[in-house]
Design an enzyme around this catalytic site. Structure first.
Site, PDB file in Angstrom:
ATOM      1  N   ASP A  57      -2.816   2.945  -9.164  1.00  0.00           N
ATOM      2  CA  ASP A  57      -3.698   1.781  -9.232  1.00  0.00           C
ATOM      3  C   ASP A  57      -4.808   1.854  -8.191  1.00  0.00           C
ATOM      4  OD1 ASP A  57      -2.135   0.688 -11.242  1.00  0.00           O
ATOM      5  OD2 ASP A  57      -0.912  -0.487  -9.857  1.00  0.00           O
ATOM      6  N   TYR A 115       7.377   7.895  -4.476  1.00  0.00           N
ATOM      7  CA  TYR A 115       6.336   7.088  -3.843  1.00  0.00           C
ATOM      8  C   TYR A 115       6.800   6.685  -2.450  1.00  0.00           C
ATOM      9  CZ  TYR A 115       3.610   6.452  -8.130  1.00  0.00           C
ATOM     10  OH  TYR A 115       2.826   6.652  -9.246  1.00  0.00           O
TER      11      TYR A 115
END
Length: 259
Positions: A57, A115
């Site tokens: 994002d 992540y």
């Protein structure tokens, strides 16, 4: 036609995410995919799609994004990364470029991703990291209990329905995912690193996990609450969605060879 695999790192601060975005009637938004495709087009002499493993994002960073493209080029494979980097902005770098199987797909061939979310914290708000890491770490004035965070993180490991850890209208048919590992470490005083590895993630899932673990660190959520959220899918039980700038894609792995 030759196919090439790229290992890409970027500071996502000034990008609208990885995926190319071209709003009708407007100028294209600045995206990582767009920047890489422009550079590759200059090197190979033709516009070709560059597919990334993860559609990070806006504001999210990457240390190990994997991408691929297919094109003829006179540039030797061992010089390809240098050639592309010479045409990229300074907030994106190709760390490695190598020949790939013609059928290689960075998305469907992926078996796991990791992540990392970085938090700096102090009950006095007096951390140097809050000044110098403001683009890559989220800061909170609340002191965090790392042991409580680890206990809550352990409850996330395994195959579960992660509906409570996804943004509403996430657009996926199934919310079942497998988390291979969820760790909480403190590499320095006042600094916490949360790493989540799994076979795939829902929209904002890692940022919600990070928010939930920070709530656990404040004593507001415990392992039983996490298990209840997994069992019920109740988003109200979990923590807030933390901002994107603390998140970084660490690595993407494949069956053979591994990234």
């Amino acid at each position: 036609m030759p196919r090439f695999r790229l290992l890409v790192a970027y500071d996502g601060t000034d990008f609208h995410g990885w995926q190319r975005q071209e709003p009708p009637g407007e100028a294209p938004l600045r995206t990582v995919q767009g920047a890489v495709e422009e550079a590759v087009a200059t090197v190979v002499g033709a516009r070709v799609p560059v597919t990334g493993a993860s559609r990070t994002d806006a504001g999210v960073h990457a240390a190990g994004q994997v991408a691929a493209f297919t094109a003829e080029t006179s540039v030797p494979a061992d010089r390809l990364a240098l050639a592309i980097n010479a045409r990229l902005p300074r907030d994106v770098r190709v760390l490695r470029a190598e020949p790939a199987d013609p059928a290689f797909d960075p998305i469907s061939d992926c078996v796991s991703k990791c992540y990392r979310y970085t938090v700096v914290h102090s009950d006095r708000g007096l951390t140097v990291a809050a000044v110098f890491d403001r683009r890559t770490a989220w800061s909170t004035w609340h002191a965090l209990d790392h042991a409580r965070m680890r206990s809550a993180a352990d409850a996330l490991v395994g195959t579960h329905d992660f509906a409570a850890f996804a943004q509403v209208n996430h657009g996926r048919e199934s919310t079942v995912r497998t988390v291979h590992g969820c760790s909480v470490t403190s590499p320095a005083p006042g600094r916490v690193v949360i790493e989540v590895a799994g076979n795939g993630f829902l929209y904002n899932m890692v940022r919600i996990i990070a928010g939930t673990l920070c709530e656990a660190g404040r004593g507001r959520i415990g392992p039983d609450d996490v298990r209840r959220a997994l069992a019920t899918g109740d988003r109200a039980v979990t923590g807030p969605t933390l901002p994107p700038h603390g998140l970084r894609l660490e690595w993407v792995r494949y069956g053979a060879p591994s990234a």
